[in-house]
Scaffold this motif. Structure first.
Motif, PDB file in Angstrom:
ATOM      1  N   PRO A  41      87.671  -2.405 -98.918  1.00 18.96           N
ATOM      2  CA  PRO A  41      88.055  -3.825 -99.034  1.00 18.96           C
ATOM      3  C   PRO A  41      86.857  -4.723 -99.324  1.00 18.96           C
ATOM      4  O   PRO A  41      86.959  -5.661-100.134  1.00 18.96           O
ATOM      5  CB  PRO A  41      88.661  -4.133 -97.652  1.00 18.96           C
ATOM      6  CG  PRO A  41      89.140  -2.817 -97.150  1.00 18.96           C
ATOM      7  CD  PRO A  41      88.122  -1.826 -97.635  1.00 18.96           C
ATOM      8  N   TYR A  42      85.743  -4.455 -98.674  1.00 22.53           N
ATOM      9  CA  TYR A  42      84.516  -5.237 -98.908  1.00 22.53           C
ATOM     10  C   TYR A  42      84.057  -5.088-100.356  1.00 22.53           C
ATOM     11  O   TYR A  42      83.693  -6.077-101.012  1.00 22.53           O
ATOM     12  CB  TYR A  42      83.430  -4.751 -97.943  1.00 22.53           C
ATOM     13  CG  TYR A  42      82.055  -5.289 -98.216  1.00 22.53           C
ATOM     14  CD1 TYR A  42      81.647  -6.528 -97.717  1.00 22.53           C
ATOM     15  CD2 TYR A  42      81.133  -4.558 -98.964  1.00 22.53           C
ATOM     16  CE1 TYR A  42      80.377  -7.025 -97.963  1.00 22.53           C
ATOM     17  CE2 TYR A  42      79.859  -5.040 -99.213  1.00 22.53           C
ATOM     18  CZ  TYR A  42      79.486  -6.264 -98.708  1.00 22.53           C
ATOM     19  OH  TYR A  42      78.221  -6.752 -98.957  1.00 22.53           O
ATOM     20  N   ALA A  43      84.088  -3.856-100.857  1.00 21.83           N
ATOM     21  CA  ALA A  43      83.655  -3.609-102.233  1.00 21.83           C
ATOM     22  C   ALA A  43      84.571  -4.288-103.239  1.00 21.83           C
ATOM     23  O   ALA A  43      84.111  -4.905-104.201  1.00 21.83           O
ATOM     24  CB  ALA A  43      83.601  -2.096-102.497  1.00 21.83           C
ATOM     25  N   LEU A  44      85.883  -4.216-103.003  1.00 22.73           N
ATOM     26  CA  LEU A  44      86.833  -4.815-103.940  1.00 22.73           C
ATOM     27  C   LEU A  44      86.715  -6.337-103.944  1.00 22.73           C
ATOM     28  O   LEU A  44      86.755  -6.965-105.013  1.00 22.73           O
ATOM     29  CB  LEU A  44      88.254  -4.386-103.565  1.00 22.73           C
ATOM     30  CG  LEU A  44      89.337  -4.667-104.604  1.00 22.73           C
ATOM     31  CD1 LEU A  44      90.407  -3.586-104.565  1.00 22.73           C
ATOM     32  CD2 LEU A  44      89.998  -6.029-104.371  1.00 22.73           C
ATOM     33  N   GLU A  45      86.554  -6.947-102.764  1.00 19.37           N
ATOM     34  CA  GLU A  45      86.444  -8.401-102.703  1.00 19.37           C
ATOM     35  C   GLU A  45      85.157  -8.882-103.360  1.00 19.37           C
ATOM     36  O   GLU A  45      85.140  -9.902-104.051  1.00 19.37           O
ATOM     37  CB  GLU A  45      86.490  -8.855-101.239  1.00 19.37           C
ATOM     38  CG  GLU A  45      86.937 -10.282-101.023  1.00 19.37           C
ATOM     39  CD  GLU A  45      85.891 -11.310-101.425  1.00 19.37           C
ATOM     40  OE1 GLU A  45      86.270 -12.415-101.856  1.00 19.37           O
ATOM     41  OE2 GLU A  45      84.688 -11.015-101.282  1.00 19.37           O
ATOM     42  N   ASN A  46      84.076  -8.147-103.172  1.00 24.61           N
ATOM     43  CA  ASN A  46      82.800  -8.536-103.756  1.00 24.61           C
ATOM     44  C   ASN A  46      82.747  -8.287-105.257  1.00 24.61           C
ATOM     45  O   ASN A  46      82.146  -9.073-105.999  1.00 24.61           O
ATOM     46  CB  ASN A  46      81.652  -7.781-103.073  1.00 24.61           C
ATOM     47  CG  ASN A  46      81.200  -8.438-101.793  1.00 24.61           C
ATOM     48  OD1 ASN A  46      80.275  -9.243-101.772  1.00 24.61           O
ATOM     49  ND2 ASN A  46      81.866  -8.110-100.697  1.00 24.61           N
ATOM     50  N   GLY A  47      83.375  -7.228-105.710  1.00 19.97           N
ATOM     51  CA  GLY A  47      83.354  -6.915-107.135  1.00 19.97           C
ATOM     52  C   GLY A  47      84.447  -7.620-107.923  1.00 19.97           C
ATOM     53  O   GLY A  47      84.353  -7.744-109.133  1.00 19.97           O
ATOM     54  N   GLY A  48      85.494  -8.076-107.226  1.00 22.74           N
ATOM     55  CA  GLY A  48      86.632  -8.674-107.918  1.00 22.74           C
ATOM     56  C   GLY A  48      87.728  -7.641-108.133  1.00 22.74           C
ATOM     57  O   GLY A  48      87.467  -6.435-108.123  1.00 22.74           O
ATOM     58  N   TRP A  49      88.953  -8.126-108.310  1.00 23.35           N
ATOM     59  CA  TRP A  49      90.056  -7.177-108.436  1.00 23.35           C
ATOM     60  C   TRP A  49      89.923  -6.287-109.673  1.00 23.35           C
ATOM     61  O   TRP A  49      90.444  -5.166-109.693  1.00 23.35           O
ATOM     62  CB  TRP A  49      91.401  -7.900-108.442  1.00 23.35           C
ATOM     63  CG  TRP A  49      91.654  -8.841-109.597  1.00 23.35           C
ATOM     64  CD1 TRP A  49      91.528 -10.182-109.595  1.00 23.35           C
ATOM     65  CD2 TRP A  49      92.108  -8.486-110.915  1.00 23.35           C
ATOM     66  NE1 TRP A  49      91.848 -10.707-110.832  1.00 23.35           N
ATOM     67  CE2 TRP A  49      92.217  -9.677-111.655  1.00 23.35           C
ATOM     68  CE3 TRP A  49      92.432  -7.289-111.545  1.00 23.35           C
ATOM     69  CZ2 TRP A  49      92.627  -9.699-112.988  1.00 23.35           C
ATOM     70  CZ3 TRP A  49      92.845  -7.303-112.880  1.00 23.35           C
ATOM     71  CH2 TRP A  49      92.937  -8.500-113.579  1.00 23.35           C
ATOM     72  N   ALA A  50      89.191  -6.764-110.680  1.00 24.56           N
ATOM     73  CA  ALA A  50      88.989  -5.939-111.882  1.00 24.56           C
ATOM     74  C   ALA A  50      88.123  -4.713-111.589  1.00 24.56           C
ATOM     75  O   ALA A  50      88.131  -3.744-112.355  1.00 24.56           O
ATOM     76  CB  ALA A  50      88.353  -6.772-112.994  1.00 24.56           C
ATOM     77  N   SER A  51      87.385  -4.751-110.462  1.00 26.21           N
ATOM     78  CA  SER A  51      86.539  -3.598-110.128  1.00 26.21           C
ATOM     79  C   SER A  51      87.367  -2.387-109.722  1.00 26.21           C
ATOM     80  O   SER A  51      86.826  -1.283-109.588  1.00 26.21           O
ATOM     81  CB  SER A  51      85.566  -3.961-109.003  1.00 26.21           C
ATOM     82  OG  SER A  51      86.234  -4.149-107.773  1.00 26.21           O
ATOM     83  N   THR A  52      88.685  -2.594-109.523  1.00 24.00           N
ATOM     84  CA  THR A  52      89.537  -1.448-109.224  1.00 24.00           C
ATOM     85  C   THR A  52      89.574  -0.477-110.407  1.00 24.00           C
ATOM     86  O   THR A  52      89.797   0.718-110.221  1.00 24.00           O
ATOM     87  CB  THR A  52      90.971  -1.886-108.886  1.00 24.00           C
ATOM     88  OG1 THR A  52      91.478  -2.719-109.944  1.00 24.00           O
ATOM     89  CG2 THR A  52      91.011  -2.646-107.577  1.00 24.00           C
ATOM     90  N   PHE A  53      89.338  -1.003-111.604  1.00 28.30           N
ATOM     91  CA  PHE A  53      89.250  -0.104-112.768  1.00 28.30           C
ATOM     92  C   PHE A  53      88.054   0.837-112.620  1.00 28.30           C
ATOM     93  O   PHE A  53      88.113   2.010-113.021  1.00 28.30           O
ATOM     94  CB  PHE A  53      89.137  -0.914-114.063  1.00 28.30           C
ATOM     95  CG  PHE A  53      90.400  -1.654-114.428  1.00 28.30           C
ATOM     96  CD1 PHE A  53      91.491  -0.974-114.939  1.00 28.30           C
ATOM     97  CD2 PHE A  53      90.494  -3.024-114.245  1.00 28.30           C
ATOM     98  CE1 PHE A  53      92.661  -1.645-115.271  1.00 28.30           C
ATOM     99  CE2 PHE A  53      91.650  -3.714-114.575  1.00 28.30           C
ATOM    100  CZ  PHE A  53      92.744  -3.018-115.088  1.00 28.30           C
ATOM    101  N   LEU A  54      86.964   0.328-112.042  1.00 29.38           N
ATOM    102  CA  LEU A  54      85.797   1.173-111.775  1.00 29.38           C
ATOM    103  C   LEU A  54      86.128   2.189-110.690  1.00 29.38           C
ATOM    104  O   LEU A  54      85.752   3.366-110.796  1.00 29.38           O
ATOM    105  CB  LEU A  54      84.610   0.312-111.342  1.00 29.38           C
ATOM    106  CG  LEU A  54      83.323   1.065-110.968  1.00 29.38           C
ATOM    107  CD1 LEU A  54      82.780   1.836-112.165  1.00 29.38           C
ATOM    108  CD2 LEU A  54      82.270   0.089-110.438  1.00 29.38           C
ATOM    109  N   LEU A  55      86.841   1.741-109.647  1.00 30.38           N
ATOM    110  CA  LEU A  55      87.250   2.647-108.573  1.00 30.38           C
ATOM    111  C   LEU A  55      88.108   3.778-109.116  1.00 30.38           C
ATOM    112  O   LEU A  55      87.852   4.959-108.830  1.00 30.38           O
ATOM    113  CB  LEU A  55      88.022   1.863-107.509  1.00 30.38           C
ATOM    114  CG  LEU A  55      88.668   2.671-106.370  1.00 30.38           C
ATOM    115  CD1 LEU A  55      87.597   3.340-105.525  1.00 30.38           C
ATOM    116  CD2 LEU A  55      89.552   1.781-105.508  1.00 30.38           C
ATOM    117  N   VAL A  56      89.108   3.428-109.908  1.00 29.80           N
ATOM    118  CA  VAL A  56      89.991   4.447-110.494  1.00 29.80           C
ATOM    119  C   VAL A  56      89.221   5.324-111.474  1.00 29.80           C
ATOM    120  O   VAL A  56      89.423   6.547-111.531  1.00 29.80           O
ATOM    121  CB  VAL A  56      91.187   3.783-111.194  1.00 29.80           C
ATOM    122  CG1 VAL A  56      92.035   4.815-111.929  1.00 29.80           C
ATOM    123  CG2 VAL A  56      92.043   3.023-110.186  1.00 29.80           C
ATOM    124  N   GLY A  57      88.311   4.714-112.238  1.00 22.35           N
ATOM    125  CA  GLY A  57      87.517   5.477-113.194  1.00 22.35           C
ATOM    126  C   GLY A  57      86.633   6.504-112.512  1.00 22.35           C
ATOM    127  O   GLY A  57      86.565   7.665-112.950  1.00 22.35           O
TER     128      GLY A  57
END
Length: 425
Positions: free
Chosen positions: A53-69
């Motif tokens: 949650p900390y990483a997603l909030e700091n990176g922005g919701w678009a960072s979920t593409f990085l998480l999935v990638g």
């Protein structure tokens, strides 16, 4: 084969999972598809879920593409490890794959990164233990001239966990592994219940993208999928290793969905105030918060013996054959105790969970999970793979190296700044 040779062959493993399989006398019923998925999920779900949650909030919701990638790439490299194991049936663990690819240098590099990841992960676990213990025992006020109340608490907790490092009984260590998996699932369930029950309104705004923070949070995402050092052991435990690719796809898909859901729930509930460990942001008056905090506290205490096992195995293997069993146990326990106390001192000296975890992911895990599997596979199958596949693997290696370099620089810089501020204050 002599007794010492047999012990050397057994002890040359990477995890208690492999030891447990051998202790069962090659009970192939434990190697089913479902059992393999459960074990891989247990390897993947851990400390990383606290920071999502900390990483997603700091990176922005678009960072979920990085998480999935990253999750997709790690699933792919997991499959590559399985193919390397299939190529050489004599390979038993991650180090053997490194040796098959690049000889003794490959084994040395793989071993170095494996032990470095284990050591840094244990430091992160101890920092998490320190942070959460202070919230579990809020009424604890005892302190000393050199240690605060929270530091005394984590010292006591580590001393309680210390005897587990003397364990040689494989069933006891296996129990600790199962307990760790259940505790991780309990943490996720507690956070999900808090969000779904409406105890906190999940209405916070999540920014689209913070590009400048992507390097730092990439290390957090990377660590969340770290588990490759024991995947070869899981491959060997399966009664049908040809299903290993399906196991990887199913396991990584489930973990990625869980991390994404947890990330959005935490970020929507707490917004910019979300802690680097989601349990520290949850309301103290809720019962589920107390459950989550206790689960987070107990998780590191189940990990010490498990993570120390590879060190202990290599240590016992290097001892002279003339040493008696009791002597081996004393040496094993003493070295483990010294190592754990060293980790405790380091964790109390560098109490910055998110920076240490990010540095671990960027500096070490990216090599073990992305760079090395592609390099090993490309080297082993050099004469057989097509040019497009070779280029694809080289692209992934470049992606991993870039991610690791920027992430290491960013997390190291943040850690140094935090240390300087802490020293000043």
């Amino acid at each position: 084969m002599t007794e010492e040779e047999r012990r050397s062959a057994i002890d040359d493993g990477e995890s208690c999972f492999e030891e447990d399989e051998k202790a069962r006398g090659d009970d192939r019923t434990t190697g089913s598809f479902l059992h393999a998925v459960i074990n891989m999920l247990g390897m993947l779900i851990g400390l990383g879920q606290l920071s999502t949650p900390y990483a997603l909030e700091n990176g922005g919701w678009a960072s979920t593409f990085l998480l999935v990638g990253i999750g997709s790439v790690c699933a792919y490299t997991s499959c590559l490890l399985g193919k390397c194991m299939h190529k050489n049936p004599k390979s038993r663990d991650y180090k053997d794959i490194g040796h098959d690819a690049f000889g003794s240098k490959g084994r040395i590099i793989a071993t170095t990164f494996i032990y470095l990841e284990i050591f840094m992960a244990l430091v992160s676990y101890t920092i998490s233990l320190h942070d959460n213990l202070a919230n579990v025992f809020t009424a604890f006020t005892l302190s000393s001239a050199h240690l605060s109340a929270s530091q005394l608490l984590v010292l006591i907790a580590v001393l309680v966990a210390l005897p587990s490092l003397w364990l040689r009984d494989l069933s006891s260590i296996s129990f600790l592994s199962s307990a760790g998996i259940l505790l991780s699932l309990l943490i996720f369930t507690s956070v999900a219940y808090t969000a779904v029950s409406g105890a906190i309104r999940a209405h916070r705004y999540i920014p689209v993208l913070h590009l400048s923070k992507i390097p730092a949070i990439s290390g957090l995402y990377m660590f969340s999928f770290a588990g490759h050092i024991v995947f070869p052991n899981l491959y060997n435990s399966m009664n049908d290793p040809s299903k290993f690719t399906k196991v990887s796809i199913v396991s990584f898909s489930m973990v990625t969905v869980m991390y994404t859901a947890l990330g959005f729930m935490g970020a929507k509930m707490f917004g910019p105030q979300v802690s680097s460990q989601i349990t520290l942001s949850m309301p103290r008056n809720l019962v589920v918060t107390k459950i989550a905090l206790w689960a987070t506290v107990l998780t590191p205490m189940t990990k010490y013996a498990l993570e120390f096992a590879p060190f202990a195995m290599q240590l016992e293997q290097s001892l002279p054959p003339s040493f008696k069993s009791r002597t081996r146990m004393i040496i094993r326990g003493t070295v483990g105790s010294i190592l754990l106390l060293t980790i405790l001192v380091l964790a109390l000296s560098v109490p910055y969970f998110e920076h240490v975890l990010s540095l671990t992911g960027s500096l070490v895990s990216v090599g073990i999970c992305i760079i090395f599997p592609c390099a090993f596979y490309t080297r082993i199958f050099w004469r057989q793979i097509s040019t497009p596949l070779m280029l694809f693997n080289l692209m992934i290696i470049a992606f991993g190296a870039t991610l690791g370099a920027f992430g290491t620089f960013s997390s190291s810089r943040s850690l140094i700044i935090s240390l300087q501020r802490g020293h000043t204050s």
